[in-house]
Write a protein that holds these residues in place. Structure first.
Motif, mmCIF file in Angstrom:
data_model
loop_
_atom_site.group_PDB
_atom_site.id
_atom_site.type_symbol
_atom_site.label_atom_id
_atom_site.label_comp_id
_atom_site.label_asym_id
_atom_site.label_seq_id
_atom_site.Cartn_x
_atom_site.Cartn_y
_atom_site.Cartn_z
ATOM 1 N N ALA A 1 16.328 -39.865 -21.337
ATOM 2 C CA ALA A 1 15.467 -40.860 -20.693
ATOM 3 C C ALA A 1 14.967 -41.882 -21.703
ATOM 4 O O ALA A 1 14.912 -43.082 -21.415
ATOM 5 N N GLN A 2 14.606 -41.425 -22.887
ATOM 6 C CA GLN A 2 14.099 -42.328 -23.915
ATOM 7 C C GLN A 2 15.180 -43.298 -24.393
ATOM 8 O O GLN A 2 14.926 -44.486 -24.573
ATOM 9 N N LEU A 3 16.389 -42.801 -24.615
ATOM 10 C CA LEU A 3 17.471 -43.682 -25.057
ATOM 11 C C LEU A 3 17.848 -44.681 -23.976
ATOM 12 O O LEU A 3 18.202 -45.821 -24.276
ATOM 13 N N GLN A 4 17.767 -44.261 -22.729
ATOM 14 C CA GLN A 4 18.050 -45.194 -21.636
ATOM 15 C C GLN A 4 16.997 -46.296 -21.591
ATOM 16 O O GLN A 4 17.315 -47.474 -21.348
ATOM 17 N N THR A 5 15.748 -45.951 -21.862
ATOM 18 C CA THR A 5 14.660 -46.933 -21.837
ATOM 19 C C THR A 5 14.863 -48.024 -22.878
ATOM 20 O O THR A 5 14.582 -49.203 -22.629
ATOM 21 N N ILE A 6 15.365 -47.636 -24.065
ATOM 22 C CA ILE A 6 15.557 -48.624 -25.128
ATOM 23 C C ILE A 6 17.002 -49.105 -25.220
ATOM 24 O O ILE A 6 17.373 -49.802 -26.171
ATOM 25 N N SER A 7 17.823 -48.711 -24.249
ATOM 26 C CA SER A 7 19.232 -49.139 -24.166
ATOM 27 C C SER A 7 19.991 -48.830 -25.453
ATOM 28 O O SER A 7 20.631 -49.706 -26.049
ATOM 29 N N SER A 8 19.904 -47.578 -25.879
ATOM 30 C CA SER A 8 20.581 -47.184 -27.109
ATOM 31 C C SER A 8 21.458 -45.967 -26.863
ATOM 32 O O SER A 8 21.269 -45.212 -25.906
ATOM 33 N N ASN A 9 22.434 -45.789 -27.760
ATOM 34 C CA ASN A 9 23.258 -44.589 -27.739
ATOM 35 C C ASN A 9 22.884 -43.732 -28.947
ATOM 36 O O ASN A 9 21.831 -43.937 -29.558
ATOM 37 N N CYS A 10 23.724 -42.792 -29.290
ATOM 38 C CA CYS A 10 23.437 -41.900 -30.419
ATOM 39 C C CYS A 10 24.759 -41.498 -31.070
ATOM 40 O O CYS A 10 25.610 -40.890 -30.428
ATOM 41 N N ASP A 11 24.912 -41.836 -32.362
ATOM 42 C CA ASP A 11 26.096 -41.400 -33.115
ATOM 43 C C ASP A 11 25.860 -40.057 -33.806
ATOM 44 O O ASP A 11 26.757 -39.216 -33.862
ATOM 45 N N PHE A 12 24.661 -39.896 -34.343
ATOM 46 C CA PHE A 12 24.330 -38.645 -35.031
ATOM 47 C C PHE A 12 22.918 -38.250 -34.632
ATOM 48 O O PHE A 12 21.994 -39.054 -34.658
ATOM 49 N N LEU A 13 22.758 -36.973 -34.272
ATOM 50 C CA LEU A 13 21.491 -36.459 -33.776
ATOM 51 C C LEU A 13 20.985 -35.360 -34.701
ATOM 52 O O LEU A 13 21.689 -34.388 -34.957
ATOM 53 N N LYS A 14 19.776 -35.541 -35.210
ATOM 54 C CA LYS A 14 19.145 -34.511 -36.035
ATOM 55 C C LYS A 14 17.907 -33.991 -35.306
ATOM 56 O O LYS A 14 17.077 -34.784 -34.838
ATOM 57 N N ILE A 15 17.800 -32.669 -35.151
ATOM 58 C CA ILE A 15 16.657 -32.073 -34.453
ATOM 59 C C ILE A 15 16.048 -30.992 -35.340
ATOM 60 O O ILE A 15 16.714 -30.022 -35.701
ATOM 61 N N ASP A 16 14.777 -31.170 -35.677
ATOM 62 C CA ASP A 16 14.034 -30.191 -36.472
ATOM 63 C C ASP A 16 12.660 -30.065 -35.842
ATOM 64 O O ASP A 16 11.725 -30.773 -36.216
#
Length: 270
Positions: free
Chosen positions: A135-150
């Protein structure tokens, strides 16, 4: 947690700048649980990193904003919220050692066996907004190449709300636990099954051991396996079909220290 310390202390390995066309290739790096700021190893590889970070601790989010405001050469988008599998409000347990803060409660029945236990005592609890990454990425119209979760045990919940982001991602770095540091948290095997079912393979696994409490110095060797950082890559990362994908995949492999995979990416694109 360990990556946060490395960033703060400046111990993250540095890499020489990449030649063109890699240096001109944009890479979207999404950082969930961004305490400590962006990893320097990525910033040295390309001058077009799009850094999007989510940090639920209000004080740390403001610190990150000040960090980016003071640097003209690099900008990041800071979102002061938690991520999970749903929208709403959650309680964030701020521990004495802030990088160990979590939406989950620390598992004191287990933690009291280890020297680190006092640092994981809850200092205070704050209510923070939570949303899904998709939902957040859709709001800012962005995709994701690399995802880091900590996010200290809450990684699987974030992943459940990131199905679209995962579908487009070429790599993910996740903190994983081998013991129940936080109450009811999923352990490594559950996260590993989740990622493999979505077309990723485990490319690297950094492990961290904790020392038991009240153990004499002569017996302090390795301790107990506690948690680690798991690096997952797309199964086809060394066989990209498009030029831009080749550049992104190569940058990811170099930034994560997998030079042989980076070589295979380049060789495949010849």
């Amino acid at each position: 947690m360990r990556e946060t310390l490395a960033r703060i202390l400046g111990n993250t390995p540095a890499f020489p700048p990449l030649p063109t066309p890699w240096s001109a290739q944009a890479v979207v790096y999404v950082d969930v649980g961004a305490r400590g700021g962006p990893p320097s190893s990525w910033l040295k590889l390309t001058n077009r990193i799009e850094y999007i970070c989510f940090e639920p601790d209000p004080a740390e989010a403001e610190s990150l904003r000040r960090f980016f405001d003071s640097r003209q050469e690099f900008k990041g988008l800071v979102m002061a919220r938690a991520l999970g599998a749903h929208q709403g409000l959650v309680s964030l347990n701020l521990t004495r050692f802030r990088p160990a803060s979590s939406i989950f409660q620390p598992n004191h029945n287990l933690l009291r066996n280890f020297e680190i236990h006092p640092l994981l005592e809850v200092d205070r609890v704050v209510e923070v907004p939570v949303d899904t990454l998709d939902a957040q990425l859709q709001t800012i119209s962005s995709n994701c190449d690399f995802l880091k979760i900590d996010v200290q045990g809450y990684e699987l919940e974030v992943l459940k709300g990131a199905e679209n982001a995962l579908e487009n991602s070429r790599g993910c770095e996740l903190e994983v636990s081998f013991i129940e540091i936080y109450q009811d948290q999923p352990l490594f095997e559950e996260i590993d099954s989740f990622m493999r079912a979505r077309g990723f393979f485990l490319a690297d696994l950094e492990r961290v051991w904790w020392h038991y409490a009240n153990v004499p110095d002569y017996a302090r060797l390795r301790g107990s396996l506690a948690y680690g950082n798991a690096l997952y890559l797309r199964k086809d990362i060394a066989e990209p079909t498009e030029r831009d994908q080749l550049l992104v995949d190569t940058i990811i492999c170099i930034a994560t220290g997998l030079s042989e995979l980076a070589f295979r990416c380049v060789a495949h694109g010849r």
